[in-house]
Design an enzyme around this catalytic site. Structure first.
Site, PDB file in Angstrom:
ATOM      1  CE  LYS A 175     -32.605  21.540 -32.539  1.00 48.21           C
ATOM      2  NZ  LYS A 175     -31.171  21.468 -33.278  1.00 48.21           N
ATOM      3  CB  THR A 208     -33.296  22.295 -43.634  1.00 45.42           C
ATOM      4  OG1 THR A 208     -33.152  20.931 -44.020  1.00 45.42           O
ATOM      5  CG2 THR A 208     -34.471  23.047 -44.105  1.00 45.42           C
ATOM      6  N   GLY A 210     -27.562  22.496 -41.849  1.00 45.69           N
ATOM      7  CA  GLY A 210     -26.814  23.224 -40.873  1.00 45.69           C
ATOM      8  C   GLY A 210     -27.837  23.953 -39.752  1.00 45.69           C
ATOM      9  CB  THR A 211     -31.713  24.244 -39.609  1.00 46.47           C
ATOM     10  OG1 THR A 211     -31.555  22.740 -39.572  1.00 46.47           O
ATOM     11  CG2 THR A 211     -31.990  24.510 -40.820  1.00 46.47           C
ATOM     12  N   GLY A 212     -29.504  23.101 -37.508  1.00 49.64           N
ATOM     13  CA  GLY A 212     -29.271  22.859 -35.843  1.00 49.64           C
ATOM     14  C   GLY A 212     -27.956  23.598 -35.333  1.00 49.64           C
ATOM     15  CB  CYS A 213     -24.706  24.046 -36.724  1.00 52.33           C
ATOM     16  SG  CYS A 213     -24.266  22.434 -37.362  1.00 52.33           S
TER      17      CYS A 213
END
Length: 267
Positions: A175, A208, A210-213
């Protein structure tokens, strides 16, 4: 009607912006049914992680066992795994029940900088879980930690993806949200032969959390519905872009991305 079922193995975020809470919102917004095996409890809000209680590995395994033997499972997503013993217990259950497809988000550090994986557990992640994964979804910080590479460009992201695939995972998504100096947020998918780029506008916001989860859970939901990997990542990219665009300005730190934005987008 068969409802796609996603098992989420991750930590709880008391602030609701990341972890199990964000994962459940994501798979629900995409129309799947979410089950959970909680690996750790965190006392967390938008400003940081203030406490962590890790679950006994055998209890993590029991949560997985009771879910999959009764309800079944169409895809699995892992997030915060905390320590090597939990990683080993999770890997054993994945092998025992042949839980596939498997999306591994190699969570190491919270948005605030707090560690969410013990340093001595990184090898267990590489050797025990990555070989079982359909796809792993590291951000740039995680990709650097896993490969030892400096990553400051799209070309270096691709080189990192090649190195990460040596751990045995079929597909790699690196990412690029943290890549500086780019007008777009670019993620890359590598299948061992070719790269596919997924681009979106870059929204300047501090909210931002929590974006990875959310992104990894959206991939898992897509796979549970039977999408191929490219289609699942494409949908997840659209999902997280909407979640960041309509992020929630809550708290005094990094507010959460908004998984519910997808429902408004689709209505």
């Amino acid at each position: 009607m068969a409802i796609p079922k996603v098992l989420i193995i991750a930590g709880s975020d008391s602030g609701g912006g990341a972890g199990i809470q964000a994962d459940l919102k994501t798979v629900s917004a995409l129309g799947a049914f979410g089950m959970t095996a909680i690996t750790a409890l965190t006392a967390q809000n938008t400003t940081g992680v203030y406490g962590v209680v890790e679950m006994p590995p055998e209890f993590v395994a029991q949560q997985i066992e009771v879910c999959v033997t009764d309800i079944g499972c169409d895809a699995v997503k892992t997030g915060m795994l905390a320590n090597a013993e939990i990683i080993e217990a999770v890997a054993e259950q994945i092998r025992k029940h042949n839980l596939q497809p498997l999306v591994v988000d190699p969570v190491m550090v919270a948005k605030s900088g707090a560690p969410l994986l013990r340093p001595d557990a990184v090898d267990a992640l590489k050797t025990k879980l990555f070989p079982l994964a359909t796809v792993i979804t590291p951000n740039l910080h995680e990709a650097r930690a896993l490969t030892g590479m400096e990553i400051h460009s799209l070309d270096e992201m691709k080189e990192a993806a090649k190195k990460l695939r040596e751990f045995g995972t079929k597909f790699i998504v690196v990412k690029g949200g943290h890549l500086e100096g780019t007008p777009e947020a670019v993620d890359i998918l590598y299948d061992g032969h070719e790269f596919t780029e997924f681009r979106s506008p870059r929204y300047e916001t501090k909210n931002t959390h929590g974006t990875g989860c959310i992104f990894a859970s959206a991939i898992a939901a897509g796979l549970a519905f039977g999408l191929d990997i490219k289609s699942a990542v494409k949908q997840a990219k659209e999902f997280i872009t909407a979640a960041v665009k309509d992020a929630l300005p809550l708290g005094k730190g990094h507010g959460p991305a908004n998984p519910m934005a997808w429902l408004s987008k689709r209505s």
